[in-house]
Each structure stands twice: as C-alpha cells, then as structure tokens.
Design a protein around this motif. Structure first.
Motif, mmCIF file in Angstrom:
data_model
loop_
_atom_site.group_PDB
_atom_site.id
_atom_site.type_symbol
_atom_site.label_atom_id
_atom_site.label_comp_id
_atom_site.label_asym_id
_atom_site.label_seq_id
_atom_site.Cartn_x
_atom_site.Cartn_y
_atom_site.Cartn_z
ATOM 1 N N PRO A 71 0.823 -1.218 0.000
ATOM 2 C CA PRO A 71 0.000 0.000 0.000
ATOM 3 C C PRO A 71 0.853 1.262 0.000
ATOM 4 C CG PRO A 71 -0.800 -1.520 1.673
ATOM 5 C CD PRO A 71 0.436 -2.140 1.088
ATOM 6 N N VAL A 72 1.927 1.274 0.768
ATOM 7 C CA VAL A 72 2.787 2.467 0.794
ATOM 8 C C VAL A 72 3.355 2.712 -0.601
ATOM 9 C CG1 VAL A 72 4.933 3.449 1.691
ATOM 10 C CG2 VAL A 72 3.349 2.299 3.254
ATOM 11 N N GLY A 75 0.788 4.187 -2.858
ATOM 12 C CA GLY A 75 0.546 5.598 -2.531
ATOM 13 C C GLY A 75 1.650 6.478 -3.108
ATOM 14 N N MET A 76 2.896 6.004 -2.967
ATOM 15 C CA MET A 76 4.039 6.745 -3.534
ATOM 16 C C MET A 76 3.864 6.922 -5.031
ATOM 17 S SD MET A 76 7.287 4.675 -2.137
ATOM 18 C CE MET A 76 8.032 4.920 -0.539
ATOM 19 N N ASN A 100 -3.460 -9.851 1.552
ATOM 20 C CA ASN A 100 -4.572 -9.154 0.904
ATOM 21 C C ASN A 100 -4.060 -8.020 0.021
ATOM 22 O OD1 ASN A 100 -7.256 -8.582 0.382
ATOM 23 N ND2 ASN A 100 -7.489 -7.252 2.160
ATOM 24 N N HIS A 101 -3.011 -7.350 0.496
ATOM 25 C CA HIS A 101 -2.442 -6.245 -0.299
ATOM 26 C C HIS A 101 -1.774 -6.788 -1.559
ATOM 27 C CE1 HIS A 101 -3.356 -4.095 3.261
ATOM 28 N NE2 HIS A 101 -2.302 -4.505 3.944
ATOM 29 N N ARG A 108 -4.628 -4.305 -9.271
ATOM 30 C CA ARG A 108 -4.593 -2.864 -9.519
ATOM 31 C C ARG A 108 -3.623 -2.508 -10.643
ATOM 32 N NH1 ARG A 108 -4.150 -1.523 -4.130
ATOM 33 N NH2 ARG A 108 -6.365 -1.269 -3.733
ATOM 34 N N GLN B 238 -10.411 3.241 -3.803
ATOM 35 C CA GLN B 238 -11.118 2.402 -2.842
ATOM 36 C C GLN B 238 -10.264 1.159 -2.679
ATOM 37 O OE1 GLN B 238 -15.273 1.331 -3.592
ATOM 38 N NE2 GLN B 238 -14.764 -0.698 -2.783
ATOM 39 N N VAL B 239 -9.657 0.992 -1.525
ATOM 40 C CA VAL B 239 -8.649 -0.050 -1.349
ATOM 41 C C VAL B 239 -9.223 -1.319 -0.732
ATOM 42 C CG1 VAL B 239 -6.681 1.498 -1.270
ATOM 43 C CG2 VAL B 239 -7.974 1.035 0.807
ATOM 44 N N GLU B 240 -8.348 -2.289 -0.492
ATOM 45 C CA GLU B 240 -8.781 -3.609 -0.048
ATOM 46 C C GLU B 240 -9.185 -3.646 1.419
ATOM 47 O OE1 GLU B 240 -6.025 -2.784 -1.586
ATOM 48 O OE2 GLU B 240 -4.212 -3.467 -0.589
ATOM 49 N N ASP B 241 -8.677 -2.769 2.228
ATOM 50 C CA ASP B 241 -9.077 -2.707 3.641
ATOM 51 C C ASP B 241 -8.549 -1.407 4.254
ATOM 52 O OD1 ASP B 241 -6.349 -3.140 4.240
ATOM 53 O OD2 ASP B 241 -6.633 -5.301 4.395
ATOM 54 N N ILE B 243 -6.400 -1.004 6.520
ATOM 55 C CA ILE B 243 -4.952 -1.028 6.747
ATOM 56 C C ILE B 243 -4.257 -0.508 5.491
ATOM 57 C CG2 ILE B 243 -3.001 -2.544 7.243
ATOM 58 C CD1 ILE B 243 -4.993 -4.409 8.674
ATOM 59 N N ALA B 244 -4.745 -0.942 4.348
ATOM 60 C CA ALA B 244 -4.210 -0.435 3.086
ATOM 61 C C ALA B 244 -4.492 1.057 2.961
ATOM 62 C CB ALA B 244 -4.827 -1.179 1.908
ATOM 63 N N ASN B 247 -2.016 3.101 5.079
ATOM 64 C CA ASN B 247 -0.636 2.979 4.601
ATOM 65 C C ASN B 247 -0.457 3.613 3.220
ATOM 66 O OD1 ASN B 247 1.230 1.312 6.498
ATOM 67 N ND2 ASN B 247 -0.766 0.332 6.621
ATOM 68 N N MET B 248 -1.450 3.464 2.372
ATOM 69 C CA MET B 248 -1.367 4.081 1.047
ATOM 70 C C MET B 248 -1.340 5.609 1.177
ATOM 71 S SD MET B 248 -3.816 3.437 -2.243
ATOM 72 C CE MET B 248 -3.404 1.740 -2.588
ATOM 73 N N LEU B 250 -0.201 7.252 3.647
ATOM 74 C CA LEU B 250 1.115 7.658 4.164
ATOM 75 C C LEU B 250 2.164 7.641 3.058
ATOM 76 C CD1 LEU B 250 1.132 5.961 7.687
ATOM 77 C CD2 LEU B 250 0.814 8.371 7.128
ATOM 78 N N GLY B 251 2.098 6.624 2.190
ATOM 79 C CA GLY B 251 3.027 6.578 1.056
ATOM 80 C C GLY B 251 2.845 7.801 0.170
ATOM 81 N N GLU B 273 -2.290 0.843 13.821
ATOM 82 C CA GLU B 273 -0.849 0.659 13.676
ATOM 83 C C GLU B 273 -0.290 1.682 12.674
ATOM 84 O OE1 GLU B 273 0.666 -2.817 11.778
ATOM 85 O OE2 GLU B 273 2.441 -2.917 13.035
ATOM 86 N N LEU B 277 2.418 4.674 12.896
ATOM 87 C CA LEU B 277 3.470 4.842 11.873
ATOM 88 C C LEU B 277 3.561 6.304 11.435
ATOM 89 C CD1 LEU B 277 5.514 3.802 9.726
ATOM 90 C CD2 LEU B 277 3.558 3.209 8.298
#
Ligand SMILES: Cc1ncc(C[n+]2csc(CCOP(=O)(O)OP(=O)(O)O)c2C)c(N)n1
Ligand code: SF4
Lengths: 276, 561
Positions: A71-72, A75-76, A100-101, A108, B238-241, B243-244, B247-248, B250-251, B273, B277
């Motif tokens: 995911p990070v 996003g980047m 899952n990611h 994606r 629209q992400v998978e959960d 948590i994604a 984190n996405m 933040l990226g 979490e 972060l």
C-alpha cells in the motif's frame, strides 16, 4: 553513468552467508546498469530481515510496517507517478501479513516492482514457518511439521494474469540482475520472487537444495498463459527461473505529481456553488 | 406548532425513495430562504425497514433536531403506527388513501389519480408537502429541471406535470393546517451535511489524495471528495481494507500528496498501527473518524459519541496529535481545513471526529469563505544545504520535510527508532533524544489549541459541558427550559489537547457542571478530569443510537435539578 558505489556500503545485521547479501548487490548492479541513481528511485519496505534492505543501500525510502509495503508503494506511485517505485519484502511480509495487499496490487496493476526475498521461513522472528514453507516443514513453532500447504506466489500471480511474473535465485547473480532490470523496465506491476537461502533457520531449503533444483528457462514464451501456468506449478524436483508470465495490461496511473497539484480557487468556488 | 419552526418527518421503508423526497424538499426550503436542519434515521438494509428523514425548517437559525412532529408524511402503515405519539396537536398527516390515517387531520393522497405510474409517487409526495406548507412552486420546478433535465425532456415534463397536479390538488382539500413563517435567511445559501462539509474543507485545504474502505457513516466523505475533487485532479482509490487505506495515504503523503483517510470505529481500530506509523515517521495525515455505536459492528447506521477514547489514545507508543470535534457543517469545513494546516505544520496525525447524526444532517449555510482561509504550510521541494536529515533535531521538534524526487538529497522515512539521518538504531541516548524531539511538537500544538466556546452568563447556576454534535441540543434546551436558575453551555470543538487556562474559570465558577454526551461513560468528562482534575458533578448521557435532542437534554435537566 551511475556506479554501484553510489549506493554506498553499510554494515548490516544479516547473518554471514545469508542470501540477502547477493540480492542487495544485484539490485545495486541492476539500478546502476539502468542509470538510476539513489535519488532517482523510491523504495518501500515492510519489516523483516529482507525489508531492512533499503537501510543497507542509499535510496529514497519509506521503511514502514510488517506486511504493508505494497500500500505504501502504491501511494508513492500515485503521488510521484514518474518515479520508479520498488517494494522490497520477505515472504512472510508479502504473502502472510500482507497477503490481501498482494492480491489487490496484482489486480490494480500500478507500474512498480515487488521484490520478495523468499526464504520460505520467518527470519527476523527466528525461524517459524512462513506461508511459502512446504507442508511438513518442522520448526520450533511447527514441531509436527507445518500443517498447511505452501503458498505458491508465482502460480497465484500467473492465475490472476499479473502483468509481469518472474522467479530468480540469489545464487544466480547475473540472472537475478537481468530479471530485476526487466521487471523495473516493464510497464505495470512486476513480481520477482527471489529464492533466498536463510542459513540460520531454514535447514531444508538450503543453497544446495536450490542449486540442485533450479534451472534457467531458455525457450519459454512468457506471453503464453497456459505454458506459464504449467511452469508456475513446477516447484519440487525442478524449479524454473526467469520470466514466467508477461502481459501488457492497462496501467493504473496518471501524469501529475501531487506535490505540484493545486486547485484553482475559482474551481473550488464553483464546487461550493453546486451546493446552493 | 410553533409559527417560527416546523418539523416535517418523512417516514417509510428503505427503497421507497424517502431520502430523495427529503433532499429535494430540503433544497427547496433552503432556496426559499428558510433555515434548515435535517435529521436522518435509517436501518442497515437496502430495502425495507423503518427509516425517517426529518426536515426542520424555521425563520430563525435552528439549533437541533426535535422529537415533536408537525407534518408526518407516511409512505407506509408502519410510519403511521410508530410516530403517532410524537405528533403535535393539530399535526398534519400526509399519506396514501389506502392507508388508515385514523381520523387525524390528514391529506389522503389519491396516488393513482395524481400520477400515471408508481415511479412518480415520490414527486406526488413532494408536491403535496410543498402545497401544504405553501412553498413557492417555481422553486421546485427549477429544482426538478436541474435534477431531471439531463434525463431528457419527456421524463422532465412528466415530473413537472405530476408536481403541479399534486401541488394544486392540496389547494382543493379541506384540512386545518397553516404555516405562515416568513423566510429570512436570504438567498444563495448552501445546503450541505457534515460529511460533505468535511470533504469541502479538505478540498479547500488542498487535499488531493484519499484512500478509503467503505464504512457507514463515513463513506460519503470519500464519495463527496471524489465526486467534486476528481475532476479537479484529486487522486483516489477504494482499497482492499482500512490497513491499506492508511498505509497508502502515508506513502502518498511522503511523496508529496495532501492525504486524507476516512473511516468509522471498526475501520479505525484496524488503522491504528498505521496511525502510530504516521507518528514515528512524522508523515502528515488527516484522519476523519465518523462515529457510530460500538462495540464491534454495533449499530451501523445509528449515532454515538463513544470513540473519543479510541481516537485520543489511538496507536502504540507516544506521539503528538490533535483531535477536532465539529458541531455543525460549518465547523466541519473550517476544522478540517485546520486539521490539514496542523498536520502539515507539525508532521503528525490530526483527527476530525464526527458522528452519524452530523454526517447526515443537512443544514443551510452561508457560502464557506475560501478567501479568508489561512495558507497551509508546504513541504520543501528543494534542498541546497549540506546533507539532508529527515529527522534533524530542532527546538520545536519539527524537522524540514523534503519531498523526494526533486533533488539529489535522499528522503528516508522510517518506522523504527532512528537517528537524525533515519538510520535504525537502538542507542539509548538517541532514543531519548528522538522521542523527546517528536513530543516537543506538543508545545506548538498546545499553543494552537482552539479553546471552547462559552454561551450564557459566566458563573451560571448550571453549566452544560458538551463536545461535537451535541451543542445544538444543549443550547436549545437552555433556551426552552422554564426555570429560575441561570444556564450556560461550555462547548469543545477541539477535544485534544486541552488547555486548562482556556476554560477552568467557567467550570469553577459554575454552580453545577453537567456533562452532556452521546455515550454511556462520559468519556469527555473523564478526559477533562484526567487533564485538569475537575470532575463534572452530573451527566446527561444518551447511548440508544439516537441523536441528542433538546427534549432529551431538557428531560435530563429536569431530573437532575
Ligand atoms: C504487525 C506485526 N506482527 C508481527 C511482527 C513481527 N515480525 C517481524 S518480521 C516477521 C516475519 C519476517 O519474515 P519474512 O517477512 O519472511 O522476512 P525475513 O525476516 O525472513 O526476511 C514478523 C512476524 C511485526 N513486526 N509486526
Ligand atoms: S536470519 Fe536468515 S534471512 Fe535473516 S539474515 Fe540470517 S540468514 Fe538471512
């Protein structure tokens, strides 16, 4: 020209003999070959021995949480679409905690590269079974042997028609360098599952074990999905290395860097007007 | 019925289109120049169940929802049964002629006569309600033209004909009902709900990234952002959960986006979490949490204020944060903008804590002032000095934030404890130094705290202490109470951190302080006690999943006093 020295040399906390050393070396080589300097790339990683890699190499990095490097990375990529993005991770990190990611990222299809150091064990937490450990693999946490089937990331990715799926072995360095280059150059999501011996905790899948079984693919057509599916199932007596599957698919993305994106105030005023 | 305000409740099953009627009526009411306050109650199902859309309109600004119904539009039998107790004397009931309105003052609509197809029954109800309250029909005609114009002339004309027929039909009916409030709010006002206003505040702050996983009642923040922002360049997924999602975001934020995530309690629990972060990696992030009752799945479509503790204490380890709790859409807008300002300035997560009631409550608002908003701190795109250190030590704890990709300087963010140059280290001295550096940002955040608003005379006999969406109910209850005592309301729109000197005088000079909250344990009163040692003497708490109303507060006051 970029040289491998530009990525620096660092003291690591890896065990002597670990497969990670040659992976970081090959990655530096591949980037230098592609003329990508440390400031030209973005690296996302999670947690684990493998995920420490960006600490042992100069580059832009976001070293985040266990399982969350994908995911990070995405996003980047959305914020800096013109930068090459790499994601470095372990098998526990990518296929377990971040399973899952992993699946969502395959679907994606952003233009980025996932390098998984697949040692078929949890290294950093000292030797429990990982998702890629084979059924029956004995560890302290699995004294009667792992009770689950091993996850086959390559077959999963091919089954989902991921855009680029490859397997490499840290013991085949020239091949690994060329596969990384191909993966980074590929437009779309690229998975490189890298077999990496953990000399401290994995007494089953050793250097010798991989050496004996792996072979480099010679005349396989990676655009042939059926052949790729068959090859991806081959993980036992023989293990093929190379690009298993490749498909050009629509890539998720856009052109603008978000740090430079600003709204025109008149557009925002029109948005407010739409509520009257 | 009060001449100044009118409460119209439309009730029916999900899938019957009551929200459509409600929204169109609300918009017409705002365009006519009335003040508006909508309260929506719905069940977690796509069809069926019992839902209501309550439109309160008035000639003066409205503070809260009310439980007394002046006009009840019943789309089914159940609505008639469920709300008979709440009807005001002389209330008007609007229902189909196949329903038994039990000799009440009623308009029994011959749907078949007024509309060619059931498809149009919504418009019939709209026309009848508009006729009953004598809303200018041209406003509705214009509204329908804007709404259905895109669907072609035939469909539009069909709707307009039905509207006119239903409107005219009312004039011929015999009923005792009148509303003669003259609208005073003026024209050109917006109709927005809390979630839309949060999205608008984010856009105004330059938010150009949202990642989310759908969860009621937070989803419409993301939907509004995407709907309005995507054509202007906002990136979204629209992400998978959850948590994604975190984190996405933040990226993206690390790479230069102005990022927002939005969720409700259960999803936020998964994000924790990632919030931690954001704290250690010092990555800006605005997190919108729209509360609904818990624990776990609780009641998905109802309201509560029970996630204050979750948000104030979210994440492991220690890191600075700020938490805003708007009371109305206007505050949703300005506080979300402020949240971006703080997160960009201090590089630590900032929260906007709303709830279902506010999320779905439409109000009339003056156009938000884009020109008056302060500039938001921007990260650096260039680095010309020597070595760039992402976590450089500074007096205020804020290190220069550089976006990668613009210079040869490397930007290295890390979840581990790290030194100034982001190298992992377990060195004891460094740990103390870096942790203290991060916590030093609390000083700046503390200086920027928005203090509570106080309404009423200082030193009142009774002071109600409220936060978030309960303000209106407290104010209206104080206005309506028949008592010799004096009353005040101390309202917090920033709930963390708290700055004692901004409000202790009000609490200490009050005869009695009553905490009014939408939860069972008075979480905010406990937070105030933790921070100041002051413990409110009494509480009025609501945790049945329904919004705080002035009636509920009044009843509580009567019991306590
Ligand atoms: C949420 C969370 N759970 C567990 C851990 C502990 N943990 C750290 S690394 C790791 C597994 C590492 O295995 P792998 O990803 O295969 O990487 P390797 O160390 O083998 O390279 C675990 C379970 C953690 N850091 N965070
Ligand atoms: S534990 Fe295994 S994977 Fe980790 S560094 Fe040592 S050998 Fe490598």
């Amino acid at each position: 020209m970029v040289s491998t020295e530009q990525f620096g040399e660092f003291e690591t906390s890896w065990c002597p003999g670990c497969g990670n050393f040659s992976i970081v070396k090959c990655l530096k080589q591949a980037l230098a070959d592609m003329d990508l300097a440390p400031h030209d790339i973005l690296v996302s990683s999670g947690i684990g021995q493998a995920a420490k890699l960006p600490h042992y190499m100069l580059c832009n990095m976001f070293n985040g949480l266990h399982g969350r490097s994908m995911p990070v990375a995405q996003g980047m990529k959305m914020a800096l679409p013109d930068m090459p993005v790499l994601c470095v991770s372990g098998d526990g990190c990518s296929y377990g905690e971040g399973g899952n990611h992993f699946l969502a990222a395959l679907r994606r299809n952003m233009d980025l590269t996932l390098l998984v150091h697949d040692n078929q064990i949890y290294g950093l937490t000292k030797g429990q079974a990982s998702p890629t450990s084979s059924r029956g693999h004995v560890t302290k946490a699995q004294p009667e042997g792992s009770r689950s089937d091993g996850f086959n990331p390559v077959a999963t990715a091919v089954a989902m028609r991921a855009s680029f799926v490859a397997r490499a072995f840290s013991g085949e360095q020239d091949h690994l360098v060329s596969v990384i280059k191909e993966a980074v150059n590929h437009k779309g999501f690229s998975l490189v599952d890298i077999l990496q011996p953990c000399v401290s905790f994995n007494k089953v899948n050793t250097y010798a074990w991989y050496k004996e079984r792996t072979y480099i693919l010679e005349d396989h057509d990676p655009t042939d999905w059926t052949a790729a599916m068959t090859l991806s199932e081959e993980f036992g007596e023989r293990i093929p290395l190379g690009v298993i599957y490749r498909e050009d698919k629509p890539v998720f993305g856009h052109g603008e860097r978000l740090a430079e994106h600003k709204y025109d105030k008149n557009d925002l005023k029109a948005v407010l007007q739409s509520y009257t | 019925m009060s001449k100044q305000s009118l409460n119209i409740v439309i009730g029916g099953a999900a899938g019957q289109g009551l929200a459509t009627i409600g929204r169109l009526l609300s918009k017409a009411v705002v365009r006519a120049g009335y003040h508006l306050l909508v309260t929506q109650k719905y069940m977690s199902r796509v069809r069926g169940g019992h839902n209501t859309f309550a439109v309160r309109l008035g000639t003066e600004p409205l503070l809260s929802g009310t439980e007394t119904i002046d006009v009840l539009a019943a789309l089914n039998e159940e609505t008639l049964d469920k709300h008979s107790e709440e009807l005001a004397k002389n209330a008007l009931v609007v229902a189909g002629d196949d329903l038994d309105t039990k000799d009440r003052n009623a308009l029994r609509i011959p749907f078949k006569e007024l509309a060619p197809k059931p498809l149009f029954y919504n418009i019939v109800v709209l026309g009848v309600l508009a006729g009953a309250i004598r809303l200018d029909i041209s406003i509705l005609e214009e509204l329908l033209t804007q709404t259905f114009g895109k669907k072609g002339d035939e469909i539009l004309q069909g709707n307009l004909d039905v509207l006119r027929k239903a409107y005219d039909w009312v004039a011929e009916q015999d009923h005792e009902f009148g509303f003669d409030g003259t609208p005073k709010a003026g024209k050109g006002r917006m109709m927005v709900n809390g979630n839309e206003a949060i999205a608008l505040g984010a856009l105004a702050a330059g938010c150009n990234f949202v990642s989310f996983y759908p969860m009621t009642p937070a989803t419409s923040v993301a939907l509004s952002l995407i709907g309005k922002g995507a054509p202007l360049g906002l990136q979204y997924e629209q992400v998978e959960d959850e948590i994604a999602a975190v984190n996405m975001a933040l990226g993206a934020s690390y790479a230069g986006a102005k990022a927002l995530v939005t969720t409700s309690g259960g999803g936020f629990a998964l994000m924790e979490e990632g919030i931690s972060l954001a704290g250690v990696s010092e990555t800006p992030l605005v997190c919108v949490v729209v509360q609904r009752p818990g624990p776990a799945t609780g009641m998905a479509t109802r309201t509560e204020q029970s996630d204050l503790n979750l948000v104030v204490y979210a994440g492991h380890g220690e890191f600075p944060r700020a938490v805003f709790a708007p009371s109305d859409p206007e505050e949703c807008f300005y506080l979300t903008h402020r949240a971006f300002d703080l997160t960009e300035t201090y590089q630590t997560p900032v929260f906007v804590l709303s709830d279902q009631y506010l999320a779905d409550s439409y109000r009339d608002e003056e156009l938000f002032d884009l020109d008056g908003l302060p500039e938001i701190a921007a990260p650096l795109l260039e680095w010309k000095e020597d070595e760039y250190k992402r976590y450089a030590l500074t007096d205020d704890g804020v290190s220069p934030r550089l976006i990668p990709g613009y210079s040869e300087a490397l930007v290295r963010a890390d979840s581990h404890e790290h030194d100034e140059s982001s190298r992992i280290t377990e060195n004891a001295e460094n740990r103390t130094v870096q942790n203290s550096k991060r916590l030093r940002k609390e000083t700046g955040l503390f200086e920027e705290v928005i203090g509570p608003d106080y309404y009423g005379e200082e030193g009142a006999d009774v002071v109600l202490m409220s936060w978030g969406s309960t303000l209106g109910a407290c104010l209206e209850a104080c206005e309506r109470i028949d008592s010799k005592k004096t009353f005040g309301v101390l309202h917090f729109k920033q709930v963390y951190p708290l700055r004692e000197e901004q409000f202790m005088d009000y609490l200490e000079s009050a005869g009695k302080v009553i905490a009014v909250e939408g939860n069972a344990t008075a979480q905010f009163a406990q937070l105030v006690a933790r921070e100041t040692g002051f413990f409110a003497q009494d509480r009025i708490l609501r945790f049945d999943g329904r919004a705080m109303t002035w009636e509920y507060v009044l009843k509580g006051l009567t019991e306590i006093l």
